[in-house]
Design a protein around this motif. Structure first.
Motif, PDB file in Angstrom:
ATOM      1  N   GLU A 247      -9.484  10.703  -3.660  1.00 26.79           N
ATOM      2  CA  GLU A 247      -8.082  10.916  -3.293  1.00 26.79           C
ATOM      3  C   GLU A 247      -7.764  10.229  -1.963  1.00 26.79           C
ATOM      4  O   GLU A 247      -6.710   9.593  -1.819  1.00 26.79           O
ATOM      5  CB  GLU A 247      -7.785  12.413  -3.209  1.00 26.79           C
ATOM      6  CG  GLU A 247      -6.301  12.719  -3.085  1.00 26.79           C
ATOM      7  CD  GLU A 247      -6.001  14.196  -3.208  1.00 26.79           C
ATOM      8  OE1 GLU A 247      -6.937  15.008  -3.087  1.00 26.79           O
ATOM      9  OE2 GLU A 247      -4.826  14.537  -3.416  1.00 26.79           O
ATOM     10  N   ASP A 248      -8.658  10.340  -0.997  1.00 32.87           N
ATOM     11  CA  ASP A 248      -8.444   9.649   0.283  1.00 32.87           C
ATOM     12  C   ASP A 248      -8.332   8.146   0.059  1.00 32.87           C
ATOM     13  O   ASP A 248      -7.464   7.472   0.625  1.00 32.87           O
ATOM     14  CB  ASP A 248      -9.611   9.928   1.241  1.00 32.87           C
ATOM     15  CG  ASP A 248      -9.578  11.334   1.804  1.00 32.87           C
ATOM     16  OD1 ASP A 248      -8.634  12.084   1.476  1.00 32.87           O
ATOM     17  OD2 ASP A 248     -10.499  11.690   2.560  1.00 32.87           O
ATOM     18  N   PHE A 249      -9.258   7.612  -0.765  1.00 29.49           N
ATOM     19  CA  PHE A 249      -9.232   6.178  -1.037  1.00 29.49           C
ATOM     20  C   PHE A 249      -7.897   5.762  -1.650  1.00 29.49           C
ATOM     21  O   PHE A 249      -7.285   4.771  -1.237  1.00 29.49           O
ATOM     22  CB  PHE A 249     -10.382   5.785  -1.967  1.00 29.49           C
ATOM     23  CG  PHE A 249     -10.234   4.403  -2.525  1.00 29.49           C
ATOM     24  CD1 PHE A 249     -10.425   3.293  -1.718  1.00 29.49           C
ATOM     25  CD2 PHE A 249      -9.853   4.207  -3.848  1.00 29.49           C
ATOM     26  CE1 PHE A 249     -10.246   2.012  -2.218  1.00 29.49           C
ATOM     27  CE2 PHE A 249      -9.674   2.931  -4.353  1.00 29.49           C
ATOM     28  CZ  PHE A 249      -9.871   1.832  -3.536  1.00 29.49           C
ATOM     29  N   CYS A 250      -7.445   6.497  -2.643  1.00 31.60           N
ATOM     30  CA  CYS A 250      -6.205   6.122  -3.340  1.00 31.60           C
ATOM     31  C   CYS A 250      -5.003   6.158  -2.399  1.00 31.60           C
ATOM     32  O   CYS A 250      -4.134   5.267  -2.445  1.00 31.60           O
ATOM     33  CB  CYS A 250      -5.976   7.050  -4.529  1.00 31.60           C
ATOM     34  SG  CYS A 250      -7.085   6.761  -5.917  1.00 31.60           S
ATOM     35  N   TRP A 251      -4.942   7.154  -1.538  1.00 35.24           N
ATOM     36  CA  TRP A 251      -3.803   7.253  -0.616  1.00 35.24           C
ATOM     37  C   TRP A 251      -3.833   6.157   0.432  1.00 35.24           C
ATOM     38  O   TRP A 251      -2.796   5.757   0.954  1.00 35.24           O
ATOM     39  CB  TRP A 251      -3.763   8.642   0.038  1.00 35.24           C
ATOM     40  CG  TRP A 251      -3.165   9.672  -0.868  1.00 35.24           C
ATOM     41  CD1 TRP A 251      -3.790  10.351  -1.874  1.00 35.24           C
ATOM     42  CD2 TRP A 251      -1.797  10.122  -0.870  1.00 35.24           C
ATOM     43  NE1 TRP A 251      -2.906  11.189  -2.499  1.00 35.24           N
ATOM     44  CE2 TRP A 251      -1.682  11.084  -1.902  1.00 35.24           C
ATOM     45  CE3 TRP A 251      -0.686   9.823  -0.093  1.00 35.24           C
ATOM     46  CZ2 TRP A 251      -0.477  11.732  -2.193  1.00 35.24           C
ATOM     47  CZ3 TRP A 251       0.510  10.471  -0.375  1.00 35.24           C
ATOM     48  CH2 TRP A 251       0.611  11.415  -1.420  1.00 35.24           C
ATOM     49  N   ILE A 252      -5.006   5.659   0.753  1.00 33.27           N
ATOM     50  CA  ILE A 252      -5.101   4.493   1.646  1.00 33.27           C
ATOM     51  C   ILE A 252      -4.710   3.225   0.886  1.00 33.27           C
ATOM     52  O   ILE A 252      -3.897   2.420   1.346  1.00 33.27           O
ATOM     53  CB  ILE A 252      -6.536   4.367   2.209  1.00 33.27           C
ATOM     54  CG1 ILE A 252      -6.842   5.517   3.167  1.00 33.27           C
ATOM     55  CG2 ILE A 252      -6.719   3.020   2.913  1.00 33.27           C
ATOM     56  CD1 ILE A 252      -8.309   5.592   3.572  1.00 33.27           C
ATOM     57  N   ALA A 253      -5.281   3.056  -0.300  1.00 35.18           N
ATOM     58  CA  ALA A 253      -5.088   1.804  -1.044  1.00 35.18           C
ATOM     59  C   ALA A 253      -3.643   1.583  -1.454  1.00 35.18           C
ATOM     60  O   ALA A 253      -3.172   0.445  -1.504  1.00 35.18           O
ATOM     61  CB  ALA A 253      -5.997   1.797  -2.279  1.00 35.18           C
ATOM     62  N   VAL A 254      -2.912   2.652  -1.749  1.00 32.62           N
ATOM     63  CA  VAL A 254      -1.531   2.454  -2.173  1.00 32.62           C
ATOM     64  C   VAL A 254      -0.674   1.920  -1.030  1.00 32.62           C
ATOM     65  O   VAL A 254       0.335   1.247  -1.262  1.00 32.62           O
ATOM     66  CB  VAL A 254      -0.935   3.760  -2.747  1.00 32.62           C
ATOM     67  CG1 VAL A 254      -0.627   4.755  -1.633  1.00 32.62           C
ATOM     68  CG2 VAL A 254       0.325   3.474  -3.556  1.00 32.62           C
ATOM     69  N   GLN A 255      -1.091   2.195   0.197  1.00 33.11           N
ATOM     70  CA  GLN A 255      -0.337   1.717   1.351  1.00 33.11           C
ATOM     71  C   GLN A 255      -0.821   0.371   1.864  1.00 33.11           C
ATOM     72  O   GLN A 255      -0.113  -0.285   2.640  1.00 33.11           O
ATOM     73  CB  GLN A 255      -0.431   2.744   2.494  1.00 33.11           C
ATOM     74  CG  GLN A 255       0.174   4.100   2.173  1.00 33.11           C
ATOM     75  CD  GLN A 255       1.692   4.067   2.100  1.00 33.11           C
ATOM     76  OE1 GLN A 255       2.316   3.091   2.513  1.00 33.11           O
ATOM     77  NE2 GLN A 255       2.284   5.116   1.571  1.00 33.11           N
ATOM     78  N   GLU A 256      -2.041  -0.017   1.493  1.00 35.25           N
ATOM     79  CA  GLU A 256      -2.653  -1.235   2.017  1.00 35.25           C
ATOM     80  C   GLU A 256      -2.888  -2.212   0.864  1.00 35.25           C
ATOM     81  O   GLU A 256      -3.847  -2.058   0.110  1.00 35.25           O
ATOM     82  CB  GLU A 256      -3.983  -0.922   2.714  1.00 35.25           C
ATOM     83  CG  GLU A 256      -3.917   0.170   3.758  1.00 35.25           C
ATOM     84  CD  GLU A 256      -3.076  -0.209   4.969  1.00 35.25           C
ATOM     85  OE1 GLU A 256      -2.773  -1.404   5.138  1.00 35.25           O
ATOM     86  OE2 GLU A 256      -2.712   0.697   5.741  1.00 35.25           O
ATOM     87  N   PRO A 257      -2.024  -3.214   0.703  1.00 34.30           N
ATOM     88  CA  PRO A 257      -2.151  -4.102  -0.463  1.00 34.30           C
ATOM     89  C   PRO A 257      -3.401  -4.962  -0.460  1.00 34.30           C
ATOM     90  O   PRO A 257      -3.722  -5.583  -1.473  1.00 34.30           O
ATOM     91  CB  PRO A 257      -0.892  -4.969  -0.368  1.00 34.30           C
ATOM     92  CG  PRO A 257      -0.507  -4.933   1.075  1.00 34.30           C
ATOM     93  CD  PRO A 257      -0.878  -3.564   1.557  1.00 34.30           C
ATOM     94  N   ASN A 258      -4.126  -4.994   0.652  1.00 29.37           N
ATOM     95  CA  ASN A 258      -5.355  -5.779   0.732  1.00 29.37           C
ATOM     96  C   ASN A 258      -6.604  -4.921   0.543  1.00 29.37           C
ATOM     97  O   ASN A 258      -7.706  -5.336   0.914  1.00 29.37           O
ATOM     98  CB  ASN A 258      -5.433  -6.531   2.057  1.00 29.37           C
ATOM     99  CG  ASN A 258      -5.290  -5.618   3.271  1.00 29.37           C
ATOM    100  OD1 ASN A 258      -4.711  -4.539   3.183  1.00 29.37           O
ATOM    101  ND2 ASN A 258      -5.810  -6.055   4.406  1.00 29.37           N
ATOM    102  N   VAL A 259      -6.449  -3.740  -0.045  1.00 31.73           N
ATOM    103  CA  VAL A 259      -7.586  -2.866  -0.338  1.00 31.73           C
ATOM    104  C   VAL A 259      -7.828  -2.841  -1.848  1.00 31.73           C
ATOM    105  O   VAL A 259      -6.885  -2.646  -2.626  1.00 31.73           O
ATOM    106  CB  VAL A 259      -7.335  -1.440   0.192  1.00 31.73           C
ATOM    107  CG1 VAL A 259      -8.397  -0.474  -0.333  1.00 31.73           C
ATOM    108  CG2 VAL A 259      -7.338  -1.441   1.720  1.00 31.73           C
ATOM    109  N   TYR A 260      -9.078  -3.028  -2.242  1.00 33.29           N
ATOM    110  CA  TYR A 260      -9.479  -3.112  -3.648  1.00 33.29           C
ATOM    111  C   TYR A 260     -10.500  -2.029  -3.990  1.00 33.29           C
ATOM    112  O   TYR A 260     -11.199  -1.528  -3.108  1.00 33.29           O
ATOM    113  CB  TYR A 260     -10.104  -4.486  -3.953  1.00 33.29           C
ATOM    114  CG  TYR A 260      -9.118  -5.629  -3.908  1.00 33.29           C
ATOM    115  CD1 TYR A 260      -8.667  -6.236  -5.069  1.00 33.29           C
ATOM    116  CD2 TYR A 260      -8.636  -6.107  -2.692  1.00 33.29           C
ATOM    117  CE1 TYR A 260      -7.758  -7.281  -5.037  1.00 33.29           C
ATOM    118  CE2 TYR A 260      -7.720  -7.152  -2.644  1.00 33.29           C
ATOM    119  CZ  TYR A 260      -7.288  -7.732  -3.820  1.00 33.29           C
ATOM    120  OH  TYR A 260      -6.388  -8.770  -3.782  1.00 33.29           O
TER     121      TYR A 260
END
Length: 344
Positions: free
Chosen positions: A220-233
């Motif tokens: 869940e932490d990862f997803c909430w970061i990734a949705v805001q950061e387009p350079n996260v995979y």
């Protein structure tokens, strides 16, 4: 290449190793603990016929690796991710130089990535420059929970870490793979916490941050970061084998990733030699979200699976894809204009 039901899948395994964890290379008890834990992951999450003896698992040959990946496992291109662990192993567990021996013998099959440790200071900057120059690196693998003397880990938010990331950008190393997720004995779970990716991805928007193991168990932490950061995979090593032992859990993982990131930022990985790519590829192509979850998560189409199995990684590493499987290019993030969905 994997073909089934009239569909072709170009396979890029973005996370493989060629390690030496033999007793002769173990420096202390922690070297044994580390490889025993890796073997525990394989034993717990693999079909029975793909479980190796601990002796075979500690050190395997070039022939075994080439056969498993490219003859049996459908892999078209594999990316080496080094893990040094020089506090645990005499010659290191899986260094850039060790991987490069195979990559240079089989350049059509492998891409070799490097590594850095910000605790090495100025000397490490020079070592990074040497690695990039020697091996023409496109990517780096980071291991924030690695021990070094009295230190039990480091953070991407550390000032020295930022200096190294600046140097990566300067040298044209655009893909930053970070182990963020499952701990391995005796390393510290909190040192693998995904939280520090947020600040680094915001500050270095020109770099791609591939979060290996998708932050598990902190999905869940990862997803909430990734949705805001387009350079996260999302790097799927460790998550993929749950298809076999916990298929509904895997479906929920895939559903969450597709909801928050979409299919353009999810990358297939076997974490070889922990898992054999053959059964991962076969089961993933056959896999579907259970019907009672489809109203919330949707379904996995052949086009989505094609992107995850290879096209997304091919876009990040400029890998040529055969015409047979070519389709509209996967989105390579890194700028607001290419952001594939609206942020929250």
């Amino acid at each position: 290449m994997y073909r089934k039901d009239g569909e072709s899948y170009f396979v890029v395994d973005e996370h493989v190793h060629f390690w030496d964890a033999s007793p002769e290379n173990q420096k202390n008890i922690h070297g044994k603990q580390f490889i025993d834990c890796f073997h525990g992951y394989q034993t717990a999450l693999s079909p029975e016929e793909y479980i190796w003896s601990i002796e075979d698992f500690q050190k395997y040959s070039e022939e075994t690796m080439m056969r498993n990946l490219f003859e049996e496992g459908y892999v078209d291109k594999a990316i080496f991710q080094p893990t040094y662990l020089t506090d645990f192993y005499v010659n290191g567990f899986n260094t850039t130089e060790q991987n490069a021996v195979l990559a240079e013998k089989h350049p059509e099959k492998f891409i070799v990535n490097g590594a850095f440790d910000p605790r090495d200071g100025e000397r490490g900057i020079e070592d990074l420059e040497r690695l990039v120059d020697r091996y023409n690196l496109q990517g780096i693998k980071l291991y924030t929970a690695e021990w070094k003397g009295e230190s039990k880990g480091w953070s991407l938010k550390d000032e020295w870490a930022k200096r190294y990331l600046e140097k990566c950008h300067e040298l044209g190393v655009k893909n930053i793979h970070v182990h963020k997720g499952p701990t391995i004995r005796p390393l510290n779970k909190d040192a693998f916490d995904v939280a520090d990716v947020d600040e680094a991805a915001s500050e270095f928007t020109e770099l791609n941050f591939i979060v290996e193991h998708i932050g598990l168990p902190r999905l869940e932490d990862f997803c909430w970061i990734a949705v805001q950061e387009p350079n996260v995979y999302a790097g799927m090593a460790v998550a993929m084998p749950f298809m076999h032992s916990r298929p509904r859990y895997f479906a929920e993982i895939m559903g969450e990733l597709l909801y928050w990131l979409d299919e353009d930022r999810i990358l297939f990985a076997s974490d070889y030699a922990i898992w054999h790519p053959k059964w991962l590829v076969e089961q993933f192509v056959d896999f579907q979200i259970p019907e009672d979850l489809q109203s919330e998560y949707g379904t996995l189409t052949p086009d989505i699976k094609r992107k995850i199995l290879g096209l997304n990684a091919a876009a990040l590493y400029d890998i040529e894809v055969p015409e047979e499987v070519r389709q509209p290019a996967a989105v390579a993030s890194g700028s607001e204009s290419s952001y594939p969905e609206s942020p929250l």
